[in-house]
Design a protein around this motif. Structure first.
Motif, PDB file in Angstrom:
ATOM      1  N   ASP A 112       0.754  -0.832  -0.412  1.00 19.78           N
ATOM      2  CA  ASP A 112       0.265   0.205  -0.381  1.00 19.78           C
ATOM      3  C   ASP A 112       0.843   0.931   0.597  1.00 19.78           C
ATOM      4  N   GLU A 113       1.989   1.625   0.918  1.00 20.42           N
ATOM      5  CA  GLU A 113       3.084   2.469   1.025  1.00 20.42           C
ATOM      6  C   GLU A 113       3.490   2.580  -0.415  1.00 20.42           C
ATOM      7  N   ALA A 114       4.114   1.631  -0.774  1.00 12.02           N
ATOM      8  CA  ALA A 114       5.039   1.555  -1.563  1.00 12.02           C
ATOM      9  C   ALA A 114       3.962   2.032  -3.189  1.00 12.02           C
ATOM     10  N   THR A 115       2.720   1.566  -3.168  1.00  9.16           N
ATOM     11  CA  THR A 115       1.759   1.764  -3.846  1.00  9.16           C
ATOM     12  C   THR A 115       1.544   3.941  -4.120  1.00  9.16           C
ATOM     13  N   MET A 116       1.589   4.493  -2.915  1.00 10.90           N
ATOM     14  CA  MET A 116       0.726   5.061  -2.715  1.00 10.90           C
ATOM     15  C   MET A 116       2.660   6.427  -2.749  1.00 10.90           C
ATOM     16  N   THR A 117       3.564   5.427  -2.491  1.00 10.95           N
ATOM     17  CA  THR A 117       4.564   6.417  -3.030  1.00 10.95           C
ATOM     18  C   THR A 117       4.976   6.394  -4.665  1.00 10.95           C
ATOM     19  N   ALA A 118       4.798   5.307  -5.193  1.00  9.60           N
ATOM     20  CA  ALA A 118       4.656   5.244  -6.812  1.00  9.60           C
ATOM     21  C   ALA A 118       3.678   6.785  -7.597  1.00  9.60           C
ATOM     22  N   TRP A 119       2.394   6.289  -6.807  1.00  6.61           N
ATOM     23  CA  TRP A 119       1.829   6.958  -7.065  1.00  6.61           C
ATOM     24  C   TRP A 119       1.931   8.626  -7.296  1.00  6.61           C
ATOM     25  N   THR A 120       2.245   8.814  -5.760  1.00  7.60           N
ATOM     26  CA  THR A 120       2.563  10.459  -5.981  1.00  7.60           C
ATOM     27  C   THR A 120       3.989  11.091  -6.980  1.00  7.60           C
ATOM     28  N   VAL A 121       4.885  10.036  -6.639  1.00  8.45           N
ATOM     29  CA  VAL A 121       5.912  10.823  -7.602  1.00  8.45           C
ATOM     30  C   VAL A 121       5.776  10.602  -9.032  1.00  8.45           C
ATOM     31  N   GLU A 122       4.784   9.639  -9.695  1.00  9.86           N
ATOM     32  CA  GLU A 122       4.315  10.112 -10.421  1.00  9.86           C
ATOM     33  C   GLU A 122       3.175  10.951 -11.206  1.00  9.86           C
ATOM     34  N   GLU A 123       2.132  11.420 -10.456  1.00  4.22           N
ATOM     35  CA  GLU A 123       1.330  12.630 -10.239  1.00  4.22           C
ATOM     36  C   GLU A 123       2.468  13.613 -10.368  1.00  4.22           C
ATOM     37  N   ALA A 124       3.558  13.391  -9.390  1.00  5.11           N
ATOM     38  CA  ALA A 124       5.025  14.875  -9.823  1.00  5.11           C
ATOM     39  C   ALA A 124       5.420  14.792 -10.643  1.00  5.11           C
ATOM     40  N   LEU A 125       5.482  13.610 -11.697  1.00  5.71           N
ATOM     41  CA  LEU A 125       6.451  13.990 -12.352  1.00  5.71           C
ATOM     42  C   LEU A 125       5.704  14.313 -13.752  1.00  5.71           C
ATOM     43  N   ARG A 126       4.140  14.020 -13.262  1.00  6.56           N
ATOM     44  CA  ARG A 126       3.104  14.777 -14.305  1.00  6.56           C
ATOM     45  C   ARG A 126       3.403  16.418 -14.752  1.00  6.56           C
ATOM     46  N   ARG A 127       3.248  16.720 -13.771  1.00  5.11           N
ATOM     47  CA  ARG A 127       3.386  18.503 -13.493  1.00  5.11           C
ATOM     48  C   ARG A 127       4.657  18.962 -14.467  1.00  5.11           C
ATOM     49  N   LEU A 128       5.769  18.552 -14.271  1.00  5.67           N
ATOM     50  CA  LEU A 128       6.885  19.058 -14.925  1.00  5.67           C
ATOM     51  C   LEU A 128       6.766  19.068 -16.109  1.00  5.67           C
ATOM     52  N   SER A 129       7.087  19.836 -16.371  1.00  7.53           N
ATOM     53  CA  SER A 129       7.479  20.131 -18.262  1.00  7.53           C
ATOM     54  C   SER A 129       7.591  18.875 -18.939  1.00  7.53           C
ATOM     55  N   GLU A 130       7.352  18.426 -20.253  1.00  6.91           N
ATOM     56  CA  GLU A 130       8.278  17.260 -20.453  1.00  6.91           C
ATOM     57  C   GLU A 130       8.891  17.314 -20.945  1.00  6.91           C
ATOM     58  N   GLU A 131      10.141  17.885 -21.231  1.00  2.00           N
ATOM     59  CA  GLU A 131      11.612  18.085 -21.514  1.00  2.00           C
ATOM     60  C   GLU A 131      12.283  17.921 -19.882  1.00  2.00           C
ATOM     61  N   HIS A 132      11.711  18.414 -19.175  1.00  2.00           N
ATOM     62  CA  HIS A 132      12.477  18.057 -17.126  1.00  2.00           C
ATOM     63  C   HIS A 132      12.072  16.748 -16.965  1.00  2.00           C
ATOM     64  N   ARG A 133      10.623  16.245 -17.732  1.00  2.00           N
ATOM     65  CA  ARG A 133      10.552  14.815 -17.279  1.00  2.00           C
ATOM     66  C   ARG A 133      10.916  14.079 -17.977  1.00  2.00           C
ATOM     67  N   VAL A 134      10.844  14.174 -18.681  1.00  4.49           N
ATOM     68  CA  VAL A 134      11.672  12.753 -20.057  1.00  4.49           C
ATOM     69  C   VAL A 134      13.343  13.035 -18.888  1.00  4.49           C
ATOM     70  N   ALA A 135      14.278  13.980 -18.816  1.00  2.00           N
ATOM     71  CA  ALA A 135      15.474  14.048 -18.570  1.00  2.00           C
ATOM     72  C   ALA A 135      15.489  13.052 -17.224  1.00  2.00           C
ATOM     73  N   LEU A 136      14.884  13.497 -16.583  1.00  2.00           N
ATOM     74  CA  LEU A 136      14.679  13.181 -15.145  1.00  2.00           C
ATOM     75  C   LEU A 136      14.846  11.234 -15.622  1.00  2.00           C
ATOM     76  N   VAL A 137      13.854  10.589 -16.071  1.00  2.00           N
ATOM     77  CA  VAL A 137      12.593   9.444 -15.765  1.00  2.00           C
ATOM     78  C   VAL A 137      14.250   8.772 -16.296  1.00  2.00           C
ATOM     79  N   GLU A 138      14.726   9.251 -17.985  1.00  4.14           N
ATOM     80  CA  GLU A 138      15.584   8.432 -18.173  1.00  4.14           C
ATOM     81  C   GLU A 138      17.078   8.957 -17.534  1.00  4.14           C
ATOM     82  N   THR A 139      17.940  10.031 -17.141  1.00  3.51           N
ATOM     83  CA  THR A 139      19.028   9.607 -16.491  1.00  3.51           C
ATOM     84  C   THR A 139      18.707   9.437 -14.935  1.00  3.51           C
ATOM     85  N   TYR A 140      18.142   9.739 -14.237  1.00  7.73           N
ATOM     86  CA  TYR A 140      17.531   9.741 -13.176  1.00  7.73           C
ATOM     87  C   TYR A 140      17.055   8.736 -12.331  1.00  7.73           C
ATOM     88  N   LEU A 141      15.662   8.116 -12.835  1.00  6.20           N
ATOM     89  CA  LEU A 141      15.414   6.902 -12.932  1.00  6.20           C
ATOM     90  C   LEU A 141      15.921   5.663 -13.381  1.00  6.20           C
TER      91      LEU A 141
END
Length: 182
Positions: A112-141
């Motif tokens: 439950d907690e892992a799911t909530m954390t994943a949802w929170t991170v996913e929602e936060a990433l959606r609020r970023l610009s596409e350029e920032h989101r792609v850079a973070l997902v590809e390099t950082y995650l």
């Protein structure tokens, strides 16, 4: 020792064949040098790529009378290693291992907690610009090297680094707005 084609230096660095010859002759040594200094294969690859890019851009400044092409390339690489080390010290943005992420998320609370954390991170990433989101997902995650992401996106490595840096800042703001304590 430089090959005859490479020894001419700057003039040949203007064409693809000369640049390829210089890369074939010196890239391995430059990579090992950068790797010894940085202890990060991805960063060392980025530094060597940037060194050849700078050499190509400033081929007119190379003077074979002042030193060999090898020495010139090592000087460029050394400067890039120093720049990289300074940036790393200013921006201590390093990937966080999984155990630390679990601890930051409040412990191992199960599915439950892992799911909530994943949802929170996913929602936060959606609020970023596409350029920032792609850079973070590809390099950082996903942990892909900056050079690889740079080639895929068709932008310079420095641009990818900048997008990661500002993306992390934006992500922090978004998480703050969402009420997430970091």
């Amino acid at each position: 020792m430089d090959t005859p084609a490479v020894a001419i230096g700057g003039a040949l660095l203007h064409d693809e064949a000369g640049l390829r010859a210089a890369h074939r002759e010196h890239a391995g040594e430059l990579f090992r040098f950068a790797l010894r200094q940085l202890r990060d294969a991805g960063a060392a690859e980025d530094v060597v790529q940037e060194a050849f890019l700078r050499a190509w851009r400033s081929a007119d400044t190379f003077d074979a009378g002042r030193g060999s092409l090898r020495a010139w390339l090592f000087a460029i690489t050394r400067n890039l290693v120093v720049d990289h080390t300074r940036r790393r010290a200013v921006r201590p943005v390093q990937p966080v291992d999984a155990d630390r992420l679990v601890a930051l998320a409040g412990g191992d609370g199960g599915f439950d907690e892992a799911t909530m954390t994943a949802w929170t991170v996913e929602e936060a990433l959606r609020r970023l610009s596409e350029e920032h989101r792609v850079a973070l997902v590809e390099t950082y995650l996903r942990g892909r090297p900056y050079g690889e992401v740079s080639a895929e996106l068709g932008v310079p490595v420095g641009t990818v680094r900048s997008r990661v840096f500002y993306g992390l800042k934006a992500l922090r703001l978004v998480l703050d707005e969402m009420g997430v304590q970091l």
